[in-house]
Design an enzyme around this catalytic site. Sequence first.
Site, PDB file in Angstrom:
ATOM      1  N   CYS A   1       5.269   5.363  -6.813  1.00 52.21           N
ATOM      2  CA  CYS A   1       4.067   5.332  -7.642  1.00 52.21           C
ATOM      3  C   CYS A   1       3.104   6.422  -7.226  1.00 52.21           C
ATOM      4  O   CYS A   1       2.163   6.727  -7.934  1.00 52.21           O
ATOM      5  CB  CYS A   1       3.391   3.973  -7.569  1.00 52.21           C
ATOM      6  SG  CYS A   1       2.641   3.688  -5.981  1.00 52.21           S
TER       7      CYS A   1
ATOM      8  N   PHE B   1      10.826  -2.765  -6.877  1.00 53.57           N
ATOM      9  CA  PHE B   1      12.036  -2.355  -6.152  1.00 53.57           C
ATOM     10  C   PHE B   1      11.811  -1.145  -5.268  1.00 53.57           C
ATOM     11  O   PHE B   1      12.570  -0.904  -4.340  1.00 53.57           O
ATOM     12  CB  PHE B   1      13.165  -2.062  -7.154  1.00 53.57           C
ATOM     13  CG  PHE B   1      13.080  -0.690  -7.785  1.00 53.57           C
ATOM     14  CD1 PHE B   1      13.605   0.421  -7.127  1.00 53.57           C
ATOM     15  CD2 PHE B   1      12.463  -0.496  -9.017  1.00 53.57           C
ATOM     16  CE1 PHE B   1      13.508   1.690  -7.696  1.00 53.57           C
ATOM     17  CE2 PHE B   1      12.366   0.762  -9.576  1.00 53.57           C
ATOM     18  CZ  PHE B   1      12.890   1.857  -8.916  1.00 53.57           C
TER      19      PHE B   1
ATOM     20  N   SER C   1       5.245  -2.397 -12.685  1.00 50.15           N
ATOM     21  CA  SER C   1       4.880  -1.576 -13.844  1.00 50.15           C
ATOM     22  C   SER C   1       3.662  -2.174 -14.556  1.00 50.15           C
ATOM     23  O   SER C   1       3.353  -3.358 -14.409  1.00 50.15           O
ATOM     24  CB  SER C   1       6.079  -1.469 -14.788  1.00 50.15           C
ATOM     25  OG  SER C   1       6.554  -2.758 -15.104  1.00 50.15           O
TER      26      SER C   1
ATOM     27  N   LYS D   1       7.969 -13.028  -3.709  1.00 49.81           N
ATOM     28  CA  LYS D   1       9.002 -12.920  -4.759  1.00 49.81           C
ATOM     29  C   LYS D   1       9.314 -11.427  -4.864  1.00 49.81           C
ATOM     30  O   LYS D   1       8.673 -10.689  -5.601  1.00 49.81           O
ATOM     31  CB  LYS D   1       8.450 -13.469  -6.086  1.00 49.81           C
ATOM     32  CG  LYS D   1       9.481 -13.965  -7.074  1.00 49.81           C
ATOM     33  CD  LYS D   1      10.536 -12.965  -7.476  1.00 49.81           C
ATOM     34  CE  LYS D   1      10.059 -11.902  -8.436  1.00 49.81           C
ATOM     35  NZ  LYS D   1      11.079 -10.816  -8.620  1.00 49.81           N
TER      36      LYS D   1
HETATM   37  P1  NAD Z   1       8.729  -4.086 -12.576  1.00 42.10           P
HETATM   38  O1  NAD Z   1       7.409  -4.238 -13.223  1.00 42.10           O
HETATM   39  O2  NAD Z   1       9.940  -4.029 -13.424  1.00 42.10           O
HETATM   40  O3  NAD Z   1       8.985  -5.285 -11.528  1.00 42.10           O
HETATM   41  C1  NAD Z   1       8.005  -5.653 -10.592  1.00 42.10           C
HETATM   42  C2  NAD Z   1       8.144  -7.149 -10.314  1.00 42.10           C
HETATM   43  O4  NAD Z   1       7.876  -7.871 -11.511  1.00 42.10           O
HETATM   44  C3  NAD Z   1       9.534  -7.540  -9.842  1.00 42.10           C
HETATM   45  O5  NAD Z   1       9.416  -8.477  -8.794  1.00 42.10           O
HETATM   46  C4  NAD Z   1      10.165  -8.143 -11.085  1.00 42.10           C
HETATM   47  O6  NAD Z   1      11.101  -9.168 -10.780  1.00 42.10           O
HETATM   48  C5  NAD Z   1       8.974  -8.737 -11.815  1.00 42.10           C
HETATM   49  N1  NAD Z   1       9.168  -8.735 -13.272  1.00 42.10           N
HETATM   50  C6  NAD Z   1       9.890  -7.855 -14.005  1.00 42.10           C
HETATM   51  N2  NAD Z   1       9.833  -8.178 -15.306  1.00 42.10           N
HETATM   52  C7  NAD Z   1       9.063  -9.275 -15.416  1.00 42.10           C
HETATM   53  C8  NAD Z   1       8.622 -10.070 -16.507  1.00 42.10           C
HETATM   54  N3  NAD Z   1       8.972  -9.792 -17.768  1.00 42.10           N
HETATM   55  N4  NAD Z   1       7.832 -11.122 -16.247  1.00 42.10           N
HETATM   56  C9  NAD Z   1       7.455 -11.421 -14.998  1.00 42.10           C
HETATM   57  N5  NAD Z   1       7.850 -10.701 -13.921  1.00 42.10           N
HETATM   58  C10 NAD Z   1       8.634  -9.631 -14.122  1.00 42.10           C
HETATM   59  O7  NAD Z   1       8.628  -2.779 -11.629  1.00 42.10           O
HETATM   60  P2  NAD Z   1       9.783  -2.065 -10.811  1.00 42.10           P
HETATM   61  O8  NAD Z   1      10.671  -1.337 -11.761  1.00 42.10           O
HETATM   62  O9  NAD Z   1      10.375  -2.986  -9.838  1.00 42.10           O
HETATM   63  O10 NAD Z   1       8.912  -1.005  -9.976  1.00 42.10           O
HETATM   64  C11 NAD Z   1       8.535   0.247 -10.479  1.00 42.10           C
HETATM   65  C12 NAD Z   1       7.128   0.216 -11.034  1.00 42.10           C
HETATM   66  O11 NAD Z   1       6.208  -0.207 -10.027  1.00 42.10           O
HETATM   67  C13 NAD Z   1       6.647   1.583 -11.462  1.00 42.10           C
HETATM   68  O12 NAD Z   1       5.922   1.453 -12.652  1.00 42.10           O
HETATM   69  C14 NAD Z   1       5.744   2.025 -10.326  1.00 42.10           C
HETATM   70  O13 NAD Z   1       4.766   2.972 -10.661  1.00 42.10           O
HETATM   71  C15 NAD Z   1       5.129   0.719  -9.954  1.00 42.10           C
HETATM   72  N6  NAD Z   1       4.572   0.762  -8.607  1.00 42.10           N
HETATM   73  C16 NAD Z   1       3.223   0.757  -8.485  1.00 42.10           C
HETATM   74  C17 NAD Z   1       2.648   0.828  -7.236  1.00 42.10           C
HETATM   75  C18 NAD Z   1       1.164   0.821  -7.085  1.00 42.10           C
HETATM   76  O14 NAD Z   1       0.697   0.538  -6.004  1.00 42.10           O
HETATM   77  N7  NAD Z   1       0.407   1.101  -8.116  1.00 42.10           N
HETATM   78  C19 NAD Z   1       3.463   0.883  -6.100  1.00 42.10           C
HETATM   79  C20 NAD Z   1       4.851   0.869  -6.272  1.00 42.10           C
HETATM   80  C21 NAD Z   1       5.401   0.804  -7.541  1.00 42.10           C
END
Ligand code: NAD
Length: 498
Positions: free
Chosen positions: A281, A149, A226, A173
């Site tokens: 991040c 997000f 995450s 997605k």
């Molecule tokens: P999230 O992991 O909750 O969601 C990321 C994606 O995974 C979304 O599209 C979501 O729909 C999907 N998802 C969520 N739960 C799932 C499940 N159980 N099974 C399959 N798919 C699932 O992350 P968020 O809250 O949207 O974003 C924040 C996180 O992203 C933080 O941890 C941040 O550090 C990380 N992030 C990392 C980077 C990087 O480049 N390392 C960049 C931006 C954000």
Amino acid sequence: MREITHFIDGAAVTGTSGRFGDVFNPNTGEVQARVQLATAAEVDRAVRSALTAQRDWAQVNPQRRARVMFEFKRLIERDMDALAELLSSEHGKVIADSKGDIQRGLEVIEFACGIPHLLKGEYTEGAGPGIDIYSMRQPLGVAAGITPFNFPGMIPMWMFGIAIATGNSFILKPSEKDPSVPVKLAELMMEAGAPAGVLNVVHGDKVAVDAILDHPDIRAVSFVGSSDIAHYVYSRGTAAGKRVQAMGGAKNHGVILPDADLDQAVKDIIGAAYGSAGERCMALPVVVPVGKVTADAVRERVLGELETLKVGISTDPAAQYGPVVSQAHKQKISDYIQMGVDEGAELVVDGRGFSLQGYEQGFFIGPSLFDQVKPTMRTYQEEIFGPVLQIARVESFEEALHLPSSHQYGNGVAIFTRNGRAAREFAQQVNVGMVGINVPIPVPVAYHTFGGWKRSAFGDVNQHGLEGVRFYTKVKTVTARWPEGAVEDSAFVIPTMK
Ligand code: NAD
């Protein structure tokens, strides 16, 4: 209520699952729209469209594909204000920051305009008698991206910009929390001249993600989110034979040596810790001052800066950061603050009571500051992803180097110093993927590559830059000869270049 639909084969497609996700206005706390959550059949429909489109798209010469990217860039610049407003309205970050989000993605598109140059293969004339060898980079086919997000503009463009310019088709997605900008990007890609099916957007949750991971016709999956989900996506995707890069969470440290320009370092850290409400991040939520004198001076300056820091609604041009993305996330951050207190850290500033007049139901949380944070604390070990800065005091350069190096995450780190030799040693030794020297948010530019280490990334290949081009292409090597004259005898031993 407004309904956000999928975008498949160049058109809006209404989902049939009967399942929806709420899309909030974080400023007011109200649900402003609902997004359809896809079934596996809808993912399959997008894959079929992408497969058909990709066959022709791969045949379009690289320069013509690049022209679509040029036009896409022009269209995004044309629509920048509207895109930024839309992004802010669902995410909560302030408008200037939303423009930065889109701009950083646009820089990857600019890089993608030059991709024809990077698709050129290698050539060896006369590798053997009358034998020439050449290699070529070919697209994989259909690739997919699953995005978080916190950067709904930049991160999708990191992925589809490179994938499409290299001749793949793409299924995005996006996060179900702020899904509107990704759909707009797909519409603009069609307006720029990409054929229908080259970029599809399928909204959804775990059901859609699992359908992507299991689909036999998707060759590569790029994930950002995450760490636990990143690991899951990496494991399941690679088990299904796909190429997978999966970026995860972070806990970036800002080390301050005693000789640093403290005024500048603290201003840098404040912006990096609290900007976008800490939902980056590459945020800098841990400051590591070396020595008590430095730590006390840093603390005093941070407190001074917090007195004037302005939290406001995302459209307030004077606000430095806005609300967080959801009530659930606000609660999670508040719980972490309480945990920090319970663990024995010193809560110097508590942002939990913050409320904005007229927006009492908004997902606001004020800036918080902890001192005396220890490596054994869960609030230090885990990612909070909110406007919470933690001071972890150390006594030596070695200790300062050890903290980020031994942390479970290894996305980014920064060191603030005037000592070139110390900075050089730190950059060389630290066990983290991206390092800033007097640079608080060391996000590499588009023609370099982005990627962390340890639990911040699973897989071997970074986002964008040359590594991005490699991720979305595979190498084919051709060995050719054109014999003439007498027929040669069969060779039963392996040919060598004696
Ligand atoms: P999230 O992991 O909750 O969601 C990321 C994606 O995974 C979304 O599209 C979501 O729909 C999907 N998802 C969520 N739960 C799932 C499940 N159980 N099974 C399959 N798919 C699932 O992350 P968020 O809250 O949207 O974003 C924040 C996180 O992203 C933080 O941890 C941040 O550090 C990380 N992030 C990392 C980077 C990087 O480049 N390392 C960049 C931006 C954000």
